[in-house]
Design an enzyme around this catalytic site. Structure first.
Site, PDB file in Angstrom:
ATOM      1  N   GLU A  40    -105.353 -63.125 -47.042  1.00  0.00           N
ATOM      2  CA  GLU A  40    -105.307 -64.491 -47.571  1.00  0.00           C
ATOM      3  C   GLU A  40    -104.464 -65.442 -46.727  1.00  0.00           C
ATOM      4  O   GLU A  40    -104.734 -66.653 -46.679  1.00  0.00           O
ATOM      5  CB  GLU A  40    -104.703 -64.455 -48.982  1.00  0.00           C
ATOM      6  N   TYR A  56    -103.151 -75.048 -55.567  1.00  0.00           N
ATOM      7  CA  TYR A  56    -102.908 -73.893 -56.422  1.00  0.00           C
ATOM      8  C   TYR A  56    -102.133 -74.370 -57.640  1.00  0.00           C
ATOM      9  O   TYR A  56    -101.502 -75.436 -57.600  1.00  0.00           O
ATOM     10  CB  TYR A  56    -102.149 -72.807 -55.656  1.00  0.00           C
ATOM     11  N   SER A  97    -108.507 -66.525 -57.497  1.00  0.00           N
ATOM     12  CA  SER A  97    -108.240 -65.087 -57.492  1.00  0.00           C
ATOM     13  C   SER A  97    -109.090 -64.376 -58.528  1.00  0.00           C
ATOM     14  O   SER A  97    -109.157 -64.808 -59.691  1.00  0.00           O
ATOM     15  CB  SER A  97    -106.761 -64.817 -57.789  1.00  0.00           C
ATOM     16  N   TYR A 126    -103.748 -57.394 -49.253  1.00  0.00           N
ATOM     17  CA  TYR A 126    -104.384 -58.534 -49.926  1.00  0.00           C
ATOM     18  C   TYR A 126    -103.841 -59.848 -49.359  1.00  0.00           C
ATOM     19  O   TYR A 126    -104.596 -60.750 -48.976  1.00  0.00           O
ATOM     20  CB  TYR A 126    -104.096 -58.422 -51.415  1.00  0.00           C
ATOM     21  N   ASN A 157    -107.711 -62.927 -62.290  1.00  0.00           N
ATOM     22  CA  ASN A 157    -106.603 -63.769 -62.741  1.00  0.00           C
ATOM     23  C   ASN A 157    -107.069 -64.565 -63.953  1.00  0.00           C
ATOM     24  O   ASN A 157    -107.950 -65.413 -63.843  1.00  0.00           O
ATOM     25  CB  ASN A 157    -106.175 -64.703 -61.607  1.00  0.00           C
TER      26      ASN A 157
END
Length: 227
Positions: free
Chosen positions: A171, A191, A25, A167, A28
């Protein structure tokens, strides 16, 4: 690295080692140079193929929701994405200098793939017509926007929620069917934390689920702990 598969099926897919999708991201602070390099080194030892996708969509929309002028928001977004590309490039040069196993693309580039567009149709439909999935998406957006809002004094507004949903809408196909999008036998999405959308998609009792060979891993440096 601390690695946690989200269930037995995710563990099985991880152990096959076909493909890892690493989403990064923009904006981030978690994805600093050291963590990116560690993550890519780990992936390089664990998977035959790796795709790194950095999110470059709807950043300016969120800044406009914060109250920024459109031109300032666009300039800030370009700077943020440029910095992220630089960090990813440095990490890739260290891990895969020959460019054999690591592919790096923006989400905008991936969105042009016919396979992505097919999966996008199903995720968009689920967001409109599957109450459980729609609620999960909104929960995820509210969590992200809520953390964002506490940093600079902004309050969460309808514009923030709409920007966040746009957003996430872009994704979501990557979470739902990365094997089809990247043309691999199986794939795990990596992640550093559990999210509402991955938690739902990997559950067999949810109405809208991920593709059979799509798995999820929580992956982060060991020193950050298991919480």
């Amino acid at each position: 690295m601390y690695v946690k598969p989200l269930g037995a099926e995710c563990r099985r897919i991880w152990q096959r080692g076909d493909h890892a999708l690493i989403g990064v991201s923009a904006g981030n602070s978690y994805f600093n140079q050291e963590r990116l390099t560690k993550l890519l080194k780990w992936a390089g030892h664990s998977f035959a193929e790796i795709d790194v996708v950095y999110v470059d969509t709807h950043l300016d929309t969120m800044l406009i929701a914060d109250g920024r002028a459109p031109l300032h928001a666009a300039k800030s977004s370009r700077s943020t994405i440029k910095d992220l590309r630089r960090r990813i490039r440095r990490s890739v040069e260290l891990v895969d200098p020959d460019g054999v196993r690591l592919r790096v693309r923006s989400l905008t580039e991936v969105m042009d793939l016919p396979e992505y567009q097919k999966v996008r149709l199903s995720t968009d439909l689920a967001m409109r017509e599957d109450p459980e999935f729609a609620a999960t998406c909104e929960k995820m957006v509210r969590q992200v926007v809520g953390h964002r809002s506490t940093g600079d004094g902004n309050v969460m507004t309808k514009a923030h929620i709409e920007a966040g949903l746009s957003y996430l809408q872009a994704e979501a196909p990557l979470f739902v069917d990365s094997p089809s999008i990247f043309d691999v036998r199986s794939s795990v999405v990596c992640y550093h934390m559990l999210t509402p959308i991955t938690d739902q998609l990997c559950r067999r009792d949810s109405s809208f689920r991920c593709a059979p060979e799509n798995g999820y891993l929580i992956v982060r440096p060991t020193e950050l702990g298991e919480s």
